[in-house]
Design an enzyme around this catalytic site. Structure first.
Site, PDB file in Angstrom:
ATOM      1  N   SER B  95       3.300  56.255 131.980  1.00 16.89           N
ATOM      2  CA  SER B  95       4.012  55.906 130.756  1.00 16.89           C
ATOM      3  C   SER B  95       4.507  54.470 130.829  1.00 16.89           C
ATOM      4  O   SER B  95       3.721  53.567 131.118  1.00 16.89           O
ATOM      5  CB  SER B  95       5.166  56.899 130.559  1.00 16.89           C
ATOM      6  OG  SER B  95       5.728  56.756 129.292  1.00 16.89           O
ATOM      7  N   ASP B 217      -1.762  63.131 122.796  1.00 15.05           N
ATOM      8  CA  ASP B 217      -0.530  62.611 123.394  1.00 15.05           C
ATOM      9  C   ASP B 217       0.326  62.012 122.283  1.00 15.05           C
ATOM     10  O   ASP B 217      -0.047  61.026 121.650  1.00 15.05           O
ATOM     11  CB  ASP B 217      -0.868  61.545 124.458  1.00 15.05           C
ATOM     12  CG  ASP B 217       0.368  61.034 125.177  1.00 15.05           C
ATOM     13  OD1 ASP B 217       1.501  61.338 124.735  1.00 15.05           O
ATOM     14  OD2 ASP B 217       0.202  60.334 126.197  1.00 15.05           O
ATOM     15  N   HIS B 245       2.076  64.254 127.286  1.00 12.59           N
ATOM     16  CA  HIS B 245       2.216  62.902 127.792  1.00 12.59           C
ATOM     17  C   HIS B 245       2.182  62.872 129.313  1.00 12.59           C
ATOM     18  O   HIS B 245       2.254  61.810 129.908  1.00 12.59           O
ATOM     19  CB  HIS B 245       3.541  62.332 127.267  1.00 12.59           C
ATOM     20  CG  HIS B 245       3.741  60.880 127.568  1.00 12.59           C
ATOM     21  ND1 HIS B 245       2.821  59.904 127.217  1.00 12.59           N
ATOM     22  CD2 HIS B 245       4.747  60.228 128.193  1.00 12.59           C
ATOM     23  CE1 HIS B 245       3.276  58.720 127.608  1.00 12.59           C
ATOM     24  NE2 HIS B 245       4.436  58.894 128.201  1.00 12.59           N
TER      25      HIS B 245
END
Lengths: 395, 267
Positions: B95, B217, B245
């Site tokens: 991320s 996602d 995610h």
């Protein structure tokens, strides 16, 4: 309530008449399916990827959606607000994976009419016999009232924090103002007096409060210096006003007539006239004149006292004497007050004057001992005396 | 300063193997990698850490100024690498950490020799000609969610949550502190993460790079994965058959396979 003979009827017995039997039977017709569909909370089962496999009527009603539009077509996160989706992905889902259950998470679901409904979400992972995750069971409780309450709490906490910040800023401003005012009541430095070393130690009892103690040292003509030290009754703004009046009165009086009794008498008149009526204000004070003699190196001291503890004289040989001023009365309390006088010569010696309130709060960095009315607090053997180096003499 | 303690650095795996640094994203801590580590330990030296303000980092080292930008977090990664004197390590960032890795590799090129970007996004908020997936209002909603959910964090728990290398960690303790971040610090990390725009940094990536994206996602949609892949010269894009995610949690086998294949290609 009346006393009854015999046994009490058991409330859990169905009773003799058929009425309650029938009521119970009707209640028990509430099947598990009925309970699931119309429970007072939302039920949801999803595959591990979040796809909704089962949903109850209550939740569909909240969403304002048809079952066909949801089952197999939407994921749990599709029901959430965008912020809720972010939170789900960054916190909810990882925690659920970690613990296989999570409870009481505050989220919001989006209704078909565009409104949002705050809910408290709990989820548990159903595992297969060998521990493989199969599906996620989720319960949603309507949290509208609870959220309103929490928001109220949050709002009040923010308001309280804001109020605290303001109060701290106000207090800092007040302390600054008090410090400036307090400074105006005291000399910033002591003027050099030929043949003498001078020192003052002043410590406020509290930064929030103006003290009533005052002192000063200043030249009155080419040769002599006046000093005074005293204590106004009370503390706070009223005492500070009296302190201010006292200081400037004594300074003016000393320039007009440097005689100690004369200066204190002027102050007495001023205070007495200013504070007549229900708010008498008075002080104790020592006022003195220092007359250095450049020829001998000695310094003559003449002082007068109004109700103040006697000054101490520390002689070069370590002897400590009071400089008694009996009979002097508080300044400002009587229309006309007698003041006691005393005099000595510092040759060499230390003259120490202090206010009674100075001693209870000792500080390690003081330069002069906080002598009040006791001899014990004067250090022995004496420090190198300041002032002229000639034998002492007493009046 | 003891960086290892500050960032709760954990080392495991094969001490003679190439080094792989696993960096968690916004939300939780290094425990996010617990399904990844087993796939690496045989061949690689694995370094894990928590950014200051997350997990069991030293919360007293947190500074709102420093962590108001991704460079502050990248500085954490660089300092960890310097402390362990890493050379040519592979930085695996999830991320926002994927972008932190890009910045860290730019700051200390000798320390990081390759990047694995798991579900990266260089900008979360939509922009002209760019779809990040979020509006500024969405970010405010996330901040509200953070405010409503402390997830077991409390001031009394903070010392327990904070890094303490001397004590053996109990599993129960680990799960109870996982994702529990001091609310003030979580808010800073959230703002820094979701208001960031690091698109310009992508073109400067000069090391072999693997971009991993998921088919579904919410946080990093496929357009974003394609954008990152296109912007980084010579990068490889792998689309994992995974939703959500966190493919390293939801599809660990596929994720591990993609990472280990990339690592093998570097040797």
């Amino acid at each position: 309530m009346t006393a009854r003979a015999g046994s009490q009827p058991d409330p859990y017995e169905t009773g003799d008449d058929g009425t309650s039997n029938a009521m119970f039977a009707a209640l028990l017709e509430d099947s598990a399916e009925e309970l699931y569909e119309s429970a007072p909370c939302g039920y949801l089962s999803t595959l591990m990827d979040g796809t909704i496999a089962k949903i109850n009527l209550t939740l569909l009603d909240w969403l304002g959606m048809e079952r066909e539009a949801v089952v197999g077509r939407m994921r749990f996160t599709d029901l959430l607000t965008m912020g809720g989706k972010l939170y789900h992905e960054t916190h909810f889902a990882p925690l659920l994976r970690m613990r296989n259950e999570i409870s009481g998470i505050a989220l919001e679901i989006r209704q078909a009419d565009g409104d949002r409904r705050p809910v408290l979400v709990s989820s548990a992972v159903k595992l297969s016999g060998n521990g493989e995750p199969l599906l996620i069971r989720t319960t949603l409780f309507d949290a509208r009232d609870r959220r309103a309450y929490e928001e109220e709490l949050l709002r009040e906490r923010k308001a309280a924090e804001e109020a605290r910040r303001e109060a701290e800023a106000d207090r800092a401003r007040l302390q600054d103002a008090l410090a400036a005012l307090q400074q105006s009541l005291l000399p910033t430095t002591l003027p050099p007096v030929p043949g003498l070393e001078t020192a003052a130690y002043y410590r406020a009892a509290s930064p929030d409060q103006l003290g009533g103690d005052f002192y000063d040292l200043f030249p009155v003509d080419g040769k002599s210096f006046a000093f005074f030290l005293g204590d106004v009754c009370g503390k706070g703004p009223q005492a500070a006003a009296v302190t201010s009046l006292t200081r400037y009165t004594l300074r003016a009086a000393a320039l007009h007539d440097p005689d100690p009794v004369s200066a204190l008498s002027t102050l007495n008149t001023v205070l007495h006239e200013r504070y007549t009526g229900g708010d008498p204000r008075y002080c104790t004070a020592v006022f003195g004149i220092l007359e250095p003699d450049p020829a001998t190196g000695e310094t003559a001291v003449r002082l007068a006292s109004g109700g103040h503890p006697p000054a101490l004289v520390l002689r070069a040989d370590g002897r400590v004497d009071f400089l008694p001023t009996p009979g002097g009365v508080l300044v400002g309390i009587l229309p006309s007050a007698p003041f006691a006088t005393a005099s000595t010569t510092l040759a060499p010696a230390t003259l120490s004057c202090s206010t009674p309130t100075a001693s209870p709060r000792p500080a390690p960095d003081r330069t002069a001992p906080p002598c009040t009315a006791t001899r014990r607090c004067v250090p022995s053997p004496p420090p190198t005396p300041a002032g002229p180096r000639t034998p002492s003499s007493r009046p | 300063m003891d960086i290892a303690r500050r960032n709760n650095v954990t080392e495991t795996g094969n001490p003679d193997g190439p080094t792989v640094v696993l960096a968690h994203g916004f939300g939780c801590d290094q425990n996010m990698w617990r399904l990844t580590v087993p796939a690496l330990v045989a061949e690689y030296r694995v370094v894990l850490f928590d950014y200051v303000g997350s997990g069991r980092s030293d919360l007293s080292a947190f500074s709102e100024d420093r962590y108001a930008s991704l460079e502050g977090y990248a500085q954490d990664a660089v300092e960890v690498a310097e402390t362990l004197d890493l050379r040519d390590a592979v930085f695996v960032g999830h991320s926002v950490s994927a972008m932190i890795g890009v910045l860290a590799a730019g700051m200390a090129p000798e320390r990081f020799g390759a990047l694995v970007m798991v579900a990266p996004s260089p900008r979360y908020i939509d922009d002209e000609g760019y779809r990040g997936g979020f509006s500024a209002q969405d970010i405010d909603e996330l901040l509200e969610s953070l405010e409503s959910n402390y997830l077991g964090w409390s001031a009394a728990m903070a010392p327990v949550i904070m890094g303490n290398g001397d004590r053996p960690e109990l599993g129960e303790e680990l799960t109870s502190s996982f994702c529990a971040t001091a609310p003030d610090m979580a808010r800073v990390f959230a703002r820094t993460t979701f208001l960031s725009d690091s698109r310009d940094a992508l073109a400067g990536v000069a090391v072999p790079t693997l971009v991993l994206e998921c088919t579904q996602d919410v946080i990093a949609p496929r357009e974003v994965g394609a954008f990152v892949h296109k912007a980084i010269p010579g990068s490889t894009l792998v689309t994992l058959d995974a939703t959500g995610h966190c493919p390293h949690l939801s599809a660990p086998e596929a994720t591990n396979a993609a990472i280990t294949e990339f690592l093998a290609g570097l040797r």
